[in-house]
Design an enzyme around this catalytic site. Sequence first.
Site, PDB file in Angstrom:
ATOM      1  N   ASN A 137     -28.333  19.079 -15.702  1.00  0.00           N
ATOM      2  CA  ASN A 137     -28.870  18.346 -16.674  1.00  0.00           C
ATOM      3  C   ASN A 137     -29.988  18.796 -17.219  1.00  0.00           C
ATOM      4  OD1 ASN A 137     -29.425  16.085 -18.336  1.00  0.00           O
ATOM      5  ND2 ASN A 137     -28.955  14.627 -16.844  1.00  0.00           N
TER       6      ASN A 137
ATOM      7  N   ARG B 297     -24.358  19.420 -18.513  1.00  0.00           N
ATOM      8  CA  ARG B 297     -24.563  18.280 -19.696  1.00  0.00           C
ATOM      9  C   ARG B 297     -24.829  19.042 -21.056  1.00  0.00           C
ATOM     10  NH1 ARG B 297     -29.046  13.627 -20.145  1.00  0.00           N
ATOM     11  NH2 ARG B 297     -28.341  12.762 -22.264  1.00  0.00           N
TER      12      ARG B 297
ATOM     13  N   HIS C 209     -25.866  10.502 -24.780  1.00  0.00           N
ATOM     14  CA  HIS C 209     -25.742   9.723 -23.482  1.00  0.00           C
ATOM     15  C   HIS C 209     -24.242   9.152 -23.124  1.00  0.00           C
ATOM     16  CE1 HIS C 209     -30.209   8.774 -23.992  1.00  0.00           C
ATOM     17  NE2 HIS C 209     -30.058  10.018 -23.409  1.00  0.00           N
TER      18      HIS C 209
ATOM     19  N   GLY D 180     -34.472   5.467 -21.001  1.00  0.00           N
ATOM     20  CA  GLY D 180     -35.250   6.878 -20.303  1.00  0.00           C
ATOM     21  C   GLY D 180     -36.065   7.363 -21.178  1.00  0.00           C
TER      22      GLY D 180
ATOM     23  N   ARG E 104     -39.589  10.307 -29.702  1.00  0.00           N
ATOM     24  CA  ARG E 104     -38.913  10.105 -30.833  1.00  0.00           C
ATOM     25  C   ARG E 104     -39.240   8.763 -31.476  1.00  0.00           C
ATOM     26  NH1 ARG E 104     -33.253  11.677 -28.217  1.00  0.00           N
ATOM     27  NH2 ARG E 104     -34.122  13.182 -26.689  1.00  0.00           N
TER      28      ARG E 104
ATOM     29  N   GLY F  51     -34.039   6.180 -16.214  1.00  0.00           N
ATOM     30  CA  GLY F  51     -35.419   6.190 -15.683  1.00  0.00           C
ATOM     31  C   GLY F  51     -36.106   4.744 -15.759  1.00  0.00           C
TER      32      GLY F  51
ATOM     33  N   ASN G  24     -35.985   1.207 -13.397  1.00  0.00           N
ATOM     34  CA  ASN G  24     -37.137   0.848 -12.389  1.00  0.00           C
ATOM     35  C   ASN G  24     -38.329   0.120 -13.060  1.00  0.00           C
ATOM     36  OD1 ASN G  24     -37.130   3.175 -10.336  1.00  0.00           O
ATOM     37  ND2 ASN G  24     -36.545   4.344 -12.008  1.00  0.00           N
TER      38      ASN G  24
ATOM     39  N   GLU H 195     -24.519  10.557 -14.173  1.00  0.00           N
ATOM     40  CA  GLU H 195     -24.246  11.285 -15.003  1.00  0.00           C
ATOM     41  C   GLU H 195     -23.537  12.283 -14.317  1.00  0.00           C
ATOM     42  OE1 GLU H 195     -27.861  10.703 -17.572  1.00  0.00           O
ATOM     43  OE2 GLU H 195     -26.604  11.388 -18.961  1.00  0.00           O
TER      44      GLU H 195
HETATM   45  P1  AMP Z   1     -35.074   9.495 -17.519  1.00  0.00           P
HETATM   46  O1  AMP Z   1     -35.143  10.271 -18.700  1.00  0.00           O
HETATM   47  O2  AMP Z   1     -33.862   8.534 -17.522  1.00  0.00           O
HETATM   48  O3  AMP Z   1     -35.207  10.482 -16.485  1.00  0.00           O
HETATM   49  O4  AMP Z   1     -36.326   8.540 -17.580  1.00  0.00           O
HETATM   50  C1  AMP Z   1     -37.727   9.023 -17.501  1.00  0.00           C
HETATM   51  C2  AMP Z   1     -38.278   7.802 -17.730  1.00  0.00           C
HETATM   52  O5  AMP Z   1     -38.423   6.866 -16.838  1.00  0.00           O
HETATM   53  C3  AMP Z   1     -39.813   8.311 -18.050  1.00  0.00           C
HETATM   54  O6  AMP Z   1     -40.663   7.565 -18.984  1.00  0.00           O
HETATM   55  C4  AMP Z   1     -40.671   7.620 -16.975  1.00  0.00           C
HETATM   56  O7  AMP Z   1     -42.043   7.158 -17.004  1.00  0.00           O
HETATM   57  C5  AMP Z   1     -39.765   6.282 -16.471  1.00  0.00           C
HETATM   58  N1  AMP Z   1     -39.897   5.755 -15.304  1.00  0.00           N
HETATM   59  C6  AMP Z   1     -39.730   6.334 -14.202  1.00  0.00           C
HETATM   60  N2  AMP Z   1     -39.892   5.485 -12.974  1.00  0.00           N
HETATM   61  C7  AMP Z   1     -40.645   4.472 -13.733  1.00  0.00           C
HETATM   62  C8  AMP Z   1     -41.172   3.437 -13.304  1.00  0.00           C
HETATM   63  N3  AMP Z   1     -41.273   2.901 -11.883  1.00  0.00           N
HETATM   64  N4  AMP Z   1     -41.621   2.496 -14.023  1.00  0.00           N
HETATM   65  C9  AMP Z   1     -41.747   2.666 -15.502  1.00  0.00           C
HETATM   66  N5  AMP Z   1     -40.975   3.717 -15.842  1.00  0.00           N
HETATM   67  C10 AMP Z   1     -40.636   4.626 -14.942  1.00  0.00           C
END
Ligand code: AMP
Length: 399
Positions: free
Chosen positions: A7, A91, A180, A208, A239, A329, A333, A383
């Site tokens: 991915n 992906r 997505h 994310g 973006r 992400g 979280n 995914e």
């Molecule tokens: P992804 O593209 O799904 O991998 O998500 C990446 C995003 O998730 C980034 O902006 C990270 O800062 C955010 N992220 C990961 N862990 C945390 C957390 N504990 N609190 C806030 N944002 C998070």
Amino acid sequence: MKILVINAGSSSLKYQLIDMADESVIAKGLVERIGIAGSMLTHKYGDDQKYEIAREIPDHTAAMHLVIEALLDKRHGVLSSINEIGAVGHRVLHGGEKFSASILIDKAVEDAIEEYIPLGPLHNPANLMGIRACQAVMPKTPQVAVFDTAFHQTMPPKAYMYGVPYEYYEKHHIRRYGFHGTSHRFVSGRAVELWGKPHSRIIVCHLGNGSSMSAVVDGKCFDTSMGLTPLEGVLMGTRSGSLDPAVVEYMAMRENLSVTEVLTILNKKSGLIGISGASSDMRDVNKAADEGNERAKLALEMWAYGVKKYIGSYAAAMGGLDMLVFTAGIGENDGPGREKICEGLEFLGVKLDKEVNLSVRSREAKISAADSKVEVWVIPTNEELAIARDTRDIVTGKN
Ligand code: AMP
């Protein structure tokens, strides 16, 4: 059969090696901050064992080589030969109107992915680099492309058409595609199971580095926030999300830029990084806001407000809302972020259990209060598993 799932995102590359016999993850890892200072690979295997390589990783090809190096590593690797990998599932961001399902990669598929680079300028090149690096390392292993656009093919025309002259749809296929899709399919599928009733109206917030929303009625995508490209929709890491298209010409005129240059700014220098000036990474933006950075605070306000507006509009589009789901992400979280989004949505029947919400990270959990009319959940996306299943089905001829 062992399947390697790749991915490749704009600044990260996730991988998982999955044993399809029991769908267990043999090893997985993440290459972070590709092209950004402080890049590294984290490889996890066995009983929570971890192996890290901190090295300059300038591009996705270098990242892919590092993944193979980690999988074969004498001490920390999980494979003795690359031939143990039965197939690779990639992906792939944009399949245009050509691909409504996953497909075995050949030269024609590669050419099509290349052809759609203008529609997915951040990801299609990264996906292609991942595919080509794998082909170079294991030329005999079948590779499958799983497109982000496929799940959204069930949208009705009123949701996917843009209000431009109809001939542009006919001639150039200009329409909303959505992205997505593998994540929205996986998460909404799980939500439908959890809801357990025959009729369901679900909103999935995939938040994310790239973010998108989907409205899913009875398990089928009804609408989604990303459009012809992944630029449309909510504010993202780099973006802008939706804006008045006239901004493009105005920016070009005022800054003496070409349309392509403006779109590069909207894709790569906008969103959280553009507003906050601090970072595209939500953790950094949260930290900057906590330290009193006003522009970081504004970026967070804009981000949450944008997501909230989509929730309202999709609830209206579906004639109600049964489940609101957070994933990816940030969605999985960031408890305070989820709280900010849900603030003021009580009129829609959304009421969080604030304590539970703040305690949930990276696990499936219901975060709404017992008396909330709408169930609110965190459902971690997977995914990779969805891609591995498609890949297995295609290479074994089930699909
Ligand atoms: P992804 O593209 O799904 O991998 O998500 C990446 C995003 O998730 C980034 O902006 C990270 O800062 C955010 N992220 C990961 N862990 C945390 C957390 N504990 N609190 C806030 N944002 C998070």
